[in-house]
Design a protein around this motif. Structure first.
Motif, PDB file in Angstrom:
ATOM      1  N   GLU A 142      10.500  -5.028   1.074  1.00 33.70           N
ATOM      2  CA  GLU A 142      10.466  -4.511  -0.291  1.00 33.70           C
ATOM      3  C   GLU A 142      11.145  -5.432  -1.302  1.00 33.70           C
ATOM      4  O   GLU A 142      10.585  -5.738  -2.357  1.00 33.70           O
ATOM      5  CB  GLU A 142      11.099  -3.117  -0.346  1.00 33.70           C
ATOM      6  N   ASN A 146       6.602   0.737  -3.770  1.00 32.34           N
ATOM      7  CA  ASN A 146       7.323   1.680  -2.922  1.00 32.34           C
ATOM      8  C   ASN A 146       8.005   2.771  -3.754  1.00 32.34           C
ATOM      9  O   ASN A 146       9.033   3.292  -3.358  1.00 32.34           O
ATOM     10  CB  ASN A 146       8.315   0.956  -2.004  1.00 32.34           C
ATOM     11  N   LEU A 147       7.424   3.091  -4.908  1.00 34.88           N
ATOM     12  CA  LEU A 147       7.948   4.182  -5.729  1.00 34.88           C
ATOM     13  C   LEU A 147       7.457   5.522  -5.200  1.00 34.88           C
ATOM     14  O   LEU A 147       8.124   6.538  -5.345  1.00 34.88           O
ATOM     15  CB  LEU A 147       7.521   4.005  -7.190  1.00 34.88           C
ATOM     16  N   LEU A 148       6.267   5.518  -4.604  1.00 38.30           N
ATOM     17  CA  LEU A 148       5.707   6.700  -3.952  1.00 38.30           C
ATOM     18  C   LEU A 148       5.561   6.386  -2.473  1.00 38.30           C
ATOM     19  O   LEU A 148       5.195   5.274  -2.101  1.00 38.30           O
ATOM     20  CB  LEU A 148       4.327   7.050  -4.537  1.00 38.30           C
ATOM     21  N   LYS A 149       5.829   7.354  -1.623  1.00 40.26           N
ATOM     22  CA  LYS A 149       5.719   7.142  -0.183  1.00 40.26           C
ATOM     23  C   LYS A 149       4.274   7.335   0.263  1.00 40.26           C
ATOM     24  O   LYS A 149       3.629   8.310  -0.122  1.00 40.26           O
ATOM     25  CB  LYS A 149       6.640   8.102   0.583  1.00 40.26           C
ATOM     26  N   LYS A 150       3.787   6.404   1.048  1.00 46.43           N
ATOM     27  CA  LYS A 150       2.416   6.522   1.542  1.00 46.43           C
ATOM     28  C   LYS A 150       2.352   7.579   2.638  1.00 46.43           C
ATOM     29  O   LYS A 150       3.325   7.829   3.345  1.00 46.43           O
ATOM     30  CB  LYS A 150       1.913   5.173   2.048  1.00 46.43           C
ATOM     31  N   GLU A 151       1.207   8.211   2.752  1.00 45.15           N
ATOM     32  CA  GLU A 151       1.016   9.228   3.776  1.00 45.15           C
ATOM     33  C   GLU A 151       0.536   8.619   5.082  1.00 45.15           C
ATOM     34  O   GLU A 151       0.850   9.106   6.160  1.00 45.15           O
ATOM     35  CB  GLU A 151       0.034  10.292   3.286  1.00 45.15           C
TER      36      GLU A 151
END
Length: 103
Positions: free
Chosen positions: A23, A3-8
């Motif tokens: 998380e 969860n370091l980058l947000k999914k599209e």
């Protein structure tokens, strides 16, 4: 995954759990080794043990220090004084010492 980058779009499920909703639980069950050790460089391995005991419910100090001995990582040398290889070995010991389901 962390969860370091947000999914599209879509879903990310780990251990049959949504990676955002669960998380903390997922992170507790995962051991991660990054390309470098991202901790304060003034700390040593013994001090990191004391911190990690408070972070992970399943932290195993005995196992951690066994891995440090196996990898020949000095316990009292500051992170900034360790070679890159020693930093990576310390990182592996940190990632393994809470007995993650996924490494």
């Amino acid at each position: 995954m962390l969860n370091l980058l947000k999914k599209e779009y879509g879903e990310i499920m780990l251990f049959n759990k949504d990676h955002v909703e669960h998380e903390l639980s997922i992170k507790n069950d995962s051991g991660v080794v990054f390309d470098d050790l991202h901790v304060a460089e003034t700390l040593n391995a013994t001090q990191l043990d004391k911190i990690m005991k408070r972070v992970f419910q399943t932290w195993d100090s005995d196992y951690y220090f066994e891995r440090l001995a196996q990898f020949n990582v000095p316990k009292r040398k500051k992170v900034k004084e360790l070679s890159r290889g020693m930093r990576m070995k310390l990182s592996i010991a940190l990632a393994m010492a809470h007995h993650p389901k996924l490494l």
